[in-house]
Write an enzyme that holds these catalytic residues in place. Structure first.
Site, short mmCIF file in Angstrom:
data_model
loop_
_atom_site.label_atom_id
_atom_site.label_comp_id
_atom_site.label_asym_id
_atom_site.label_seq_id
_atom_site.Cartn_x
_atom_site.Cartn_y
_atom_site.Cartn_z
N GLY A 1 12.88 28.90 -9.43
CA GLY A 1 13.72 29.30 -8.42
C GLY A 1 13.97 31.28 -8.64
N THR B 1 3.32 42.93 -4.74
CA THR B 1 3.22 42.22 -3.67
C THR B 1 4.22 42.87 -3.14
OG1 THR B 1 4.39 40.03 -4.47
CG2 THR B 1 1.87 40.75 -4.36
N ARG C 1 9.45 46.21 -17.98
CA ARG C 1 7.33 46.54 -18.65
C ARG C 1 7.35 47.40 -19.19
NH1 ARG C 1 6.66 45.61 -12.38
NH2 ARG C 1 6.06 47.47 -12.32
N HIS D 1 13.01 45.08 -11.96
CA HIS D 1 11.65 44.05 -12.66
C HIS D 1 10.52 45.35 -13.59
CE1 HIS D 1 10.79 40.88 -10.60
NE2 HIS D 1 11.62 40.79 -11.53
N ARG D 2 10.35 46.64 -12.96
CA ARG D 2 9.54 47.79 -13.37
C ARG D 2 10.20 48.46 -15.28
NH1 ARG D 2 8.22 52.30 -9.88
NH2 ARG D 2 6.81 50.38 -8.69
N GLU E 1 -0.44 47.91 -5.84
CA GLU E 1 0.46 47.82 -5.70
C GLU E 1 -0.70 46.81 -4.58
OE1 GLU E 1 3.59 50.15 -4.62
OE2 GLU E 1 4.57 50.18 -5.95
N SER F 1 15.49 32.22 -12.71
CA SER F 1 14.89 32.13 -13.17
C SER F 1 14.35 32.34 -14.70
CB SER F 1 15.00 30.72 -12.76
OG SER F 1 13.12 30.61 -12.19
#
Lengths: 178, 178, 178
Positions: free
Chosen positions: C9, C34, C53, C49-50, C61, C12
């Site tokens: 989900g 994406t 990393r 998210h970046r 991309e 998660s």
């Protein structure tokens, strides 16, 4: 017994499973409820859950600081049910939504602060926390609903990380994840 | 083989898995369908499911009493697929919704009564029942949708309790829960 | 390591788990994204998210042909993360929706064609693909949302069938399905 997280969908048997664990523990049960009977449907659901519980169980209504209440009730002879994180996170967002714009950041801070109370529980404590998985449907149109499922997801991850045991309920069956 | 409950999300491979079990059983297959082709989209979905099934399989269309139909078709040489509880519960709510206000209570009574037919199946029967998990998203705005997910959740729990085997489908993979 | 599908989900822990696998592999990491930063909320999520990393990771991309990009980046010394199928399928439907009526059929063809690139990966490749389960809520009112969850469900099944390993994330915990 430690900290047990019980997660799953709506009507998957989460609360009943928590009640069963509490009854089997033969400990004194403290029920920390986050639900507020704001409308007829919620009142009915609260009454249904209450009817499943023996009248001897002690209920604490704590819509905004349930983790602190659960921590205070945790003892070597008690079994604490916190039911549920889902409504708690909703209460926090609703509470801040009436004061702030947007509500997500202050609600998140308040949630993470209260969650601290469930860190480092004594090993002889027994605390079962009920929550919901709400992120397995289509992305909601509504921005507050998206903020809600993001925050609840983060709260669930945080608790699952701390928990000694995590159970996923599906159609009334408990699947142990941890 | 007894009673097998196959649950999971939309497009998770539930019907295909039931079809595979039926084919592997080498029994005479009876397909109890609860879907009604009320619109173009539903007609297309029914046709897709039908195309997965060998033409020799016997189909019974039973939108309101599928458990009774499955019970009657259960025999030592048959494999019965009941597909699916999801549409059946929707049919019941829609049926009562046009007559009663609210529909939830009479639909629940009708559902629990029909479900009785799947109790105490002979051990040499083989009945696979397909259903959906619909309670892992955000709480729906619509009261009928909430009544629907509550009732389907209760129906799923009742069947899972009776079932000899429960499988959760995720991305086409069956995870045995019971 | 082969092809690993990580599903679950929203919120998660799917992306974090992929990042963890990549870090543990001690390989050179290629991140195929994406997501397109079309609005403030999406830009914020991409940035979050970046931030998880390491800056040394190479990001590509590729909103419409991510499987081809992942295939080209797969090598004995690389670990490829494709994150995620969910937005890719949404991009395809949106892309065709502006040109065709309806978008479902051409989007499906384009998806299945790009997916071919992940067949027959070399065994020394390491490709982790992140996706979402979106079919465990109430049926959406919106026809495009229904087409979306049908297509994503089919894409997930197709990838799970090819994958060497499938993990379901629940509250940050990985449950191995395959």
């Amino acid at each position: 017994m430690g900290l047990i997280l019980i997660t799953g969908g709506a009507r998957s048997g989460k609360s009943s499973y928590a009640v069963q664990l509490a009854a089997e523990s033969r400990r004194r049960v403290v029920y920390v409820a986050t639900a507020e009977p704001l409308d007829a449907e919620m009142t009915k659901r609260i009454d249904q859950h209450r009817a499943e519980r023996p009248p001897s169980w002690h209920t604490i209504e704590e819509p905004l600081h349930p983790c602190r209440a659960a921590r205070e009730a945790a003892a070597p002879d008690s079994f604490v049910i916190l039911d549920c994180l889902t409504l708690w996170v909703s209460n926090l967002l609703t509470d801040f939504d009436s004061k702030h714009e947007p509500a997500a950041a202050p609600a998140r801070s308040a949630a993470l602060e209260d969650l601290q109370c469930l860190r480092d529980l004594p090993t002889d404590a027994a605390v079962a926390v009920v929550t919901n998985e709400v992120g397995l449907g289509i992305v909601p149109d509504n921005a507050l609903a998206r903020a809600y499922r993001d925050l609840l997801g983060e709260v669930n991850q945080e608790l699952a990380l701390r928990a000694d045991e995590v159970q996923l309920m599906v159609s009334g069956i408990a699947l142990r994840l941890k």
